[in-house]
Enzyme design. Structure first.
Site, mmCIF file in Angstrom:
data_model
loop_
_atom_site.group_PDB
_atom_site.id
_atom_site.type_symbol
_atom_site.label_atom_id
_atom_site.label_comp_id
_atom_site.label_asym_id
_atom_site.label_seq_id
_atom_site.Cartn_x
_atom_site.Cartn_y
_atom_site.Cartn_z
ATOM 1 C CG HIS A 112 -2.068 -1.002 1.062
ATOM 2 N ND1 HIS A 112 -2.868 -1.398 2.102
ATOM 3 C CD2 HIS A 112 -2.512 -1.695 -0.021
ATOM 4 C CE1 HIS A 112 -3.747 -2.299 1.675
ATOM 5 N NE2 HIS A 112 -3.546 -2.496 0.390
ATOM 6 C CB CYS A 123 6.727 13.456 -14.806
ATOM 7 S SG CYS A 123 7.731 13.656 -13.319
ATOM 8 C CB CYS A 143 7.117 17.454 -10.012
ATOM 9 S SG CYS A 143 8.322 16.525 -10.966
#
Ligand code: NAD
Length: 235
Positions: A112, A123, A143
């Site tokens: 998990h 990405c 990011c």
């Protein structure tokens, strides 16, 4: 208690109950950790789309709780079982904390995800270690590609990690042990049925799980007390 032989291939599935004695509340327990949140509002792709701040608030809180926790005798027993059995032990956890790793288990499969990792939601950048907390009103992390950084967690509605490896190990095991898991969350709840009739199946936990009838043995008690006995039973 049935002894485990040194030639057995042992599959261990752990759940939130194994970390309970380390002070990390379980999902269905009465402790306040989860009570203040509706799970679908903080742990699903929809939640991420609608309110990423609330999602990060929830995971920041969980990171803080887990950061101060240390392994208990259940984690230590499973690490020592790995030392005895080597690659004949397959440790698969539903827990997202890092207590098995801290206890010294080397080959832990986090089906998990991992609380102290993040990844980009856009990405293909690899998941990376991230112990930060992102509480409003701070800016949420981005990011370089412009995507949002999200927790590296398998949310409700997403496919758990490493299922191919997990099912190969289930097919090979001679002993299946589930510990501290209520037997409700799929697909982990069905692992015991997958191996049933072929492998010995043992449950260890504070109370009978929902899938108790699928196990050949149920040992009721705290994981930190029962798992060390099981690990010591290796001949
Ligand atoms: P769950 O909360 O549904 O069930 C926990 C089980 O542990 C219960 O059956 C309870 O009786 C048992 N238990 C409680 N204290 C115990 C103890 N000291 N020793 C042995 N058993 C004990 O947990 P689940 O089945 O793992 O499913 C919940 C989901 O929530 C999972 O997907 C998991 O990823 C997530 N979760 C993870 C953590 C964590 O990483 N530590 C904590 C809470 C929830």
């Amino acid at each position: 208690m049935v002894a485990i032989s040194a030639t057995d291939r042992v599959f261990v599935l752990t759940g939130a109950g194994v970390s309970a004695e380390s002070g990390i509340p379980t999902f269905r327990g009465v402790n306040g950790l989860w009570r203040n949140y509706r799970i679908e509002e903080v742990a699903s792709p929809d939640a991420w789309r609608h309110d990423p701040r609330l999602v990060w608030e929830f995971y920041s809180m969980r990171r803080r709780v887990a950061a101060s926790a240390t392994p208990n005798p259940a984690h230590l027993a499973l690490a020592s079982l790995e030392q005895k059995l080597g690659e004949r032990l397959f440790l698969c956890t539903q827990n997202v904390d890092d207590l098995h790793d801290q206890a010294g288990s080397i080959r832990v499969v986090h089906m998990h995800g991992e609380l102290f990792k993040s990844r980009c939601d856009t990405c293909s950048r690899a998941p990376f270690r991230d112990t930060n907390t992102y509480d409003p009103p701070a800016e949420l992390p981005r990011c370089d590609c412009g995507g949002r950084i999200r927790p590296h967690i398998c949310w409700f509605g997403e496919v758990p990690f490493e299922l191919d490896r997990i099912f190969r190990a289930l097919d090979e095991c001679t002993v299946f042990i589930a510990a501290g898991t209520s037997g409700v969350v799929e697909p982990a709840a069905s692992f015991v049925a997958h191996v049933g009739g072929r492998a010995r199946t043992i449950y260890v936990g504070a109370e009978e799980p929902a899938n108790a009838s699928a196990f050949t043995e149920c040992h009721l008690g705290k994981a930190g007390e029962v798992l060390p006995l099981l690990a010591d039973s290796i001949q």
